[in-house]
Design a protein around this motif. Sequence first.
Motif, short mmCIF file in Angstrom:
data_model
loop_
_atom_site.label_atom_id
_atom_site.label_comp_id
_atom_site.label_asym_id
_atom_site.label_seq_id
_atom_site.Cartn_x
_atom_site.Cartn_y
_atom_site.Cartn_z
N ARG A 244 9.78 23.47 -38.45
CA ARG A 244 9.44 22.75 -39.70
C ARG A 244 8.15 21.95 -39.60
NH1 ARG A 244 14.07 19.17 -40.63
NH2 ARG A 244 12.65 18.35 -42.19
N MET A 245 7.83 21.46 -38.41
CA MET A 245 6.70 20.54 -38.28
C MET A 245 5.38 21.15 -38.78
SD MET A 245 5.09 18.71 -35.02
CE MET A 245 6.42 17.65 -34.62
N PHE A 246 5.23 22.46 -38.60
CA PHE A 246 3.97 23.10 -38.97
C PHE A 246 4.08 23.85 -40.30
CE2 PHE A 246 3.67 22.13 -34.54
CZ PHE A 246 2.39 21.59 -34.44
N THR A 247 5.16 23.66 -41.02
CA THR A 247 5.30 24.32 -42.33
C THR A 247 5.59 23.30 -43.43
OG1 THR A 247 6.13 26.26 -41.18
CG2 THR A 247 6.36 26.25 -43.56
N ASP A 248 6.49 22.36 -43.21
CA ASP A 248 6.78 21.36 -44.24
C ASP A 248 5.50 20.70 -44.77
OD1 ASP A 248 9.45 21.91 -43.92
OD2 ASP A 248 10.05 19.89 -43.32
N PRO A 249 4.59 20.24 -43.90
CA PRO A 249 3.39 19.55 -44.42
C PRO A 249 2.50 20.47 -45.27
CG PRO A 249 3.63 19.18 -42.06
CD PRO A 249 4.61 20.24 -42.43
N LEU A 250 2.55 21.79 -45.00
CA LEU A 250 1.72 22.71 -45.79
C LEU A 250 2.14 22.74 -47.24
CD1 LEU A 250 1.84 25.81 -43.39
CD2 LEU A 250 0.03 24.08 -43.53
N LEU A 251 3.43 22.49 -47.44
CA LEU A 251 3.98 22.54 -48.79
C LEU A 251 4.09 21.14 -49.39
CD1 LEU A 251 5.12 25.28 -50.13
CD2 LEU A 251 4.59 25.39 -47.70
N GLY A 252 3.38 20.19 -48.79
CA GLY A 252 3.34 18.83 -49.35
C GLY A 252 4.56 18.00 -49.03
N ARG A 253 5.33 18.40 -48.03
CA ARG A 253 6.56 17.66 -47.73
C ARG A 253 6.40 16.70 -46.56
NH1 ARG A 253 10.34 23.01 -48.51
NH2 ARG A 253 9.35 23.52 -50.50
N GLY A 254 5.21 16.59 -46.03
CA GLY A 254 4.99 15.68 -44.89
C GLY A 254 5.68 16.19 -43.63
N TYR A 255 5.61 15.39 -42.58
CA TYR A 255 6.23 15.78 -41.31
C TYR A 255 7.71 15.46 -41.33
CZ TYR A 255 1.61 16.52 -39.39
OH TYR A 255 0.34 17.01 -39.16
N PRO A 256 8.51 16.25 -40.60
CA PRO A 256 9.92 15.91 -40.47
C PRO A 256 10.05 14.50 -39.88
CG PRO A 256 9.44 18.03 -39.40
CD PRO A 256 8.13 17.46 -39.84
N GLU A 257 11.13 13.84 -40.22
CA GLU A 257 11.36 12.46 -39.76
C GLU A 257 11.37 12.37 -38.22
OE1 GLU A 257 15.03 9.99 -40.82
OE2 GLU A 257 14.41 11.06 -42.67
N GLY A 258 10.86 11.28 -37.71
CA GLY A 258 11.01 11.02 -36.28
C GLY A 258 9.82 11.44 -35.43
N PHE A 259 8.76 12.01 -36.05
CA PHE A 259 7.60 12.40 -35.26
C PHE A 259 6.42 11.50 -35.61
CE2 PHE A 259 10.27 16.14 -35.53
CZ PHE A 259 10.34 16.51 -34.19
#
Length: 427
Positions: A244-259
């Motif tokens: 998720r870390m390298f895909t969520d932000p591409l779709l405007g969702r930011g980084y997964p929690e905790g990083f």
Amino acid sequence: MSFPTNFRWGVSATAYQIEGAVDADGKGPSIWDTFAHEPGRIADGSTGDVACDHYHRYPRDIELMTGLGVDSYHLSIAWSRVQPAGSGPVNPAGLGYYDRLVDALLEAGVDPVATLYHWDLPQPLQDGGGWLKRDTAARFGEYAGIVGAALGDRVKLWVTLNEPFVHMAYGYAFGVHAPGQALLFDALPAGHHQLLGHGLAVAALRATTGSPVTIANHYSPVRVLGGTEADREAGAWYDALHNRMFTDPLLGRGYPEGFQMPVCDGDLEVIAAPLDALAVNYYAPTGVRAPQDPDAPLPFDLVPLDGYPVTDFDWPVVPEALTELLLRLHREYGLPLYVTENGCSYPSTKDDPERVEFLSRHIDAVRAALSGGADVRGYFVWTLTDNFEWAEGFSKRFGLVHVDFDTQQRTPKASYHWYRDLIARSR
Ligand code: FCB
């Protein structure tokens, strides 16, 4: 179900793994040139200095592609050929090589698909801190603009980065790939700066080319081993990191929690520049459980998955995980998908029934994802010719075509003929 019209059938390869000619025509050194020459880094002591000598032999390799009947070839461009120092002056001879390659492909009826960065950072940028430094993202954006302006009229699909997760983890967290740094969590900025560079590259490509733009991520569905809550948490944590870390932000969702990422104002908007597709590199799922050692530095243990056949790399063969992955990406992100890498290593020379079986089952898995509604637009076998497999050197053979590295003789394997027939039947 048959494959859609215009489905791309291809093969993938990358600059450092095949080109050789590491100092030809003004090329500068990259981190892989440096790393491969450090004692003990590569399993068989080899380097990519010559590799498949594709730099000089690309006409032969294009003949192999036309014999196969692929309509697309996914290559990567070596930044250090185009801009030997990673910034500043362009090297016309280096750019000229890709110009000729792209023309030769088009002339042969093969669409060029180009990745701008497959792990081979120009060494001078590494000397300034590499992807740990924010400035490298800006340099990458500039380089993308140079390549877009030169080749944007002919490359049919652009891929900004290859597998930023693997580059961060293997190169900066565990030190088994170039640049060989073992920083564990301190490697995270190398992830953020790659994604920032991706966003800047998307903008530069939009300004110079009308072809679609994507990014290739390495995805590995997680199999949680062990039934405790701690095991499930470890699985979710690892999934966030790897998938998720390298895909969520591409779709405007930011980084997964905790990083903890070094995000500055506006970065997330740059990273979320609209994309035309997601490119998917899939090899195998990952077994994860809670750490067994309370002092372990990471919040998960990676464990082998039992009960599956394995390739020569010991990677389990699990085609259904590819269907699951494509359906998940479709459901969660909704973009068109390309499988830009899928393949297997086996030591075989001419007869490679294991590879035929592997590819056949994975292509069926893509078909199943299409039936389930995923908008998959292409499939690329990793790889055309046996080549330099990073830290494994020449000890792992992924090619449809066998290469004798002493003579550079290319010999199609049974899987080459099988893939040729499959493509012909699927059109
Ligand atoms: C992928 C890399 C590619 C190749 C395959 C086997 O992760 O992108 O260069 O090494 O693995």
